[in-house]
Motif scaffolding. Structure first.
Motif, PDB file in Angstrom:
ATOM      1  N   ALA A 298       0.866  -1.181   0.000  1.00  0.00           N
ATOM      2  CA  ALA A 298       0.000   0.000   0.000  1.00  0.00           C
ATOM      3  C   ALA A 298       0.902   1.230   0.000  1.00  0.00           C
ATOM      4  O   ALA A 298       1.825   1.323   0.810  1.00  0.00           O
ATOM      5  CB  ALA A 298      -0.894   0.007   1.235  1.00  0.00           C
ATOM      6  N   THR A 299       0.648   2.155  -0.928  1.00  0.00           N
ATOM      7  CA  THR A 299       1.425   3.390  -0.972  1.00  0.00           C
ATOM      8  C   THR A 299       0.493   4.574  -1.141  1.00  0.00           C
ATOM      9  O   THR A 299      -0.534   4.484  -1.808  1.00  0.00           O
ATOM     10  CB  THR A 299       2.449   3.387  -2.129  1.00  0.00           C
ATOM     11  OG1 THR A 299       1.768   3.137  -3.356  1.00  0.00           O
ATOM     12  CG2 THR A 299       3.517   2.338  -1.934  1.00  0.00           C
ATOM     13  N   GLY A 300       0.873   5.673  -0.532  1.00  0.00           N
ATOM     14  CA  GLY A 300       0.098   6.901  -0.614  1.00  0.00           C
ATOM     15  C   GLY A 300       0.233   7.698   0.660  1.00  0.00           C
ATOM     16  O   GLY A 300       0.755   7.198   1.667  1.00  0.00           O
ATOM     17  N   HIS A 301      -0.202   8.940   0.621  1.00  0.00           N
ATOM     18  CA  HIS A 301      -0.151   9.811   1.796  1.00  0.00           C
ATOM     19  C   HIS A 301       1.258   9.888   2.391  1.00  0.00           C
ATOM     20  O   HIS A 301       1.416  10.043   3.602  1.00  0.00           O
ATOM     21  CB  HIS A 301      -1.135   9.363   2.886  1.00  0.00           C
ATOM     22  CG  HIS A 301      -2.552   9.278   2.438  1.00  0.00           C
ATOM     23  ND1 HIS A 301      -3.414  10.344   2.503  1.00  0.00           N
ATOM     24  CD2 HIS A 301      -3.249   8.249   1.899  1.00  0.00           C
ATOM     25  CE1 HIS A 301      -4.591   9.971   2.031  1.00  0.00           C
ATOM     26  NE2 HIS A 301      -4.513   8.705   1.651  1.00  0.00           N
ATOM     27  N   GLY A 302       2.283   9.720   1.561  1.00  0.00           N
ATOM     28  CA  GLY A 302       3.654   9.774   2.040  1.00  0.00           C
ATOM     29  C   GLY A 302       4.138   8.528   2.750  1.00  0.00           C
ATOM     30  O   GLY A 302       5.204   8.539   3.358  1.00  0.00           O
ATOM     31  N   GLY A 303       3.372   7.447   2.674  1.00  0.00           N
ATOM     32  CA  GLY A 303       3.751   6.231   3.377  1.00  0.00           C
ATOM     33  C   GLY A 303       3.781   5.018   2.474  1.00  0.00           C
ATOM     34  O   GLY A 303       3.323   5.055   1.334  1.00  0.00           O
ATOM     35  N   SER A 304       4.327   3.955   3.016  1.00  0.00           N
ATOM     36  CA  SER A 304       4.309   2.668   2.321  1.00  0.00           C
ATOM     37  C   SER A 304       4.152   1.572   3.375  1.00  0.00           C
ATOM     38  O   SER A 304       4.595   1.718   4.512  1.00  0.00           O
ATOM     39  CB  SER A 304       5.587   2.454   1.511  1.00  0.00           C
ATOM     40  OG  SER A 304       6.706   2.377   2.354  1.00  0.00           O
ATOM     41  N   ALA A 305       3.505   0.493   2.959  1.00  0.00           N
ATOM     42  CA  ALA A 305       3.269  -0.620   3.875  1.00  0.00           C
ATOM     43  C   ALA A 305       3.162  -1.910   3.072  1.00  0.00           C
ATOM     44  O   ALA A 305       2.886  -1.894   1.875  1.00  0.00           O
ATOM     45  CB  ALA A 305       1.990  -0.402   4.677  1.00  0.00           C
ATOM     46  N   LYS A 306       3.374  -2.997   3.774  1.00  0.00           N
ATOM     47  CA  LYS A 306       3.228  -4.335   3.198  1.00  0.00           C
ATOM     48  C   LYS A 306       2.396  -5.144   4.187  1.00  0.00           C
ATOM     49  O   LYS A 306       2.718  -5.193   5.375  1.00  0.00           O
ATOM     50  CB  LYS A 306       4.617  -4.950   3.012  1.00  0.00           C
ATOM     51  CG  LYS A 306       4.646  -6.359   2.501  1.00  0.00           C
ATOM     52  CD  LYS A 306       6.111  -6.742   2.297  1.00  0.00           C
ATOM     53  CE  LYS A 306       6.335  -8.192   2.132  1.00  0.00           C
ATOM     54  NZ  LYS A 306       7.769  -8.492   1.969  1.00  0.00           N
ATOM     55  N   VAL A 307       1.331  -5.770   3.683  1.00  0.00           N
ATOM     56  CA  VAL A 307       0.402  -6.508   4.534  1.00  0.00           C
ATOM     57  C   VAL A 307       0.330  -7.961   4.071  1.00  0.00           C
ATOM     58  O   VAL A 307       0.069  -8.242   2.898  1.00  0.00           O
ATOM     59  CB  VAL A 307      -1.018  -5.891   4.479  1.00  0.00           C
ATOM     60  CG1 VAL A 307      -1.982  -6.661   5.371  1.00  0.00           C
ATOM     61  CG2 VAL A 307      -1.000  -4.421   4.836  1.00  0.00           C
TER      62      VAL A 307
END
Length: 82
Positions: free
Chosen positions: A27-36
């Motif tokens: 997930a990317t957006g709003h200045g962030g990134s994540a992996k789920v």
């Protein structure tokens, strides 16, 4: 890097190089990134997201888990020519 879904200004996608790992979504957006991870609905990694965004990401992944997993399987089967 196929995009599976866009919601709340966040792009949900995966990378071709992800095939050696268990199913997951980035997930990317709003200045962030994540992996789920899709099985456990836990973050493998995350940075730059507010806690409210992280909560929303987990909700979206949970709500669309079947769709994301189908896209994962289809993409990697096609990548291998199966």
């Amino acid at each position: 890097m196929p995009t599976v879904l866009r919601k709340y200004g966040i792009r949900f996608h995966f990378y071709g190089s992800d095939m050696t790992e268990p199913p997951h979504i980035h997930a990317t957006g709003h200045g962030g990134s994540a992996k789920v991870w899709l099985d456990s609905l836990e973050f493998a990694d995350q940075q730059g997201f507010k806690s409210s965004d992280l909560k929303r990401i987990l909700e979206v992944v949970n709500d669309h888990r079947t769709e994301i997993l189908e896209a994962w399987n289809e993409f990697f089967q096609n990548l291998h020519g199966e």
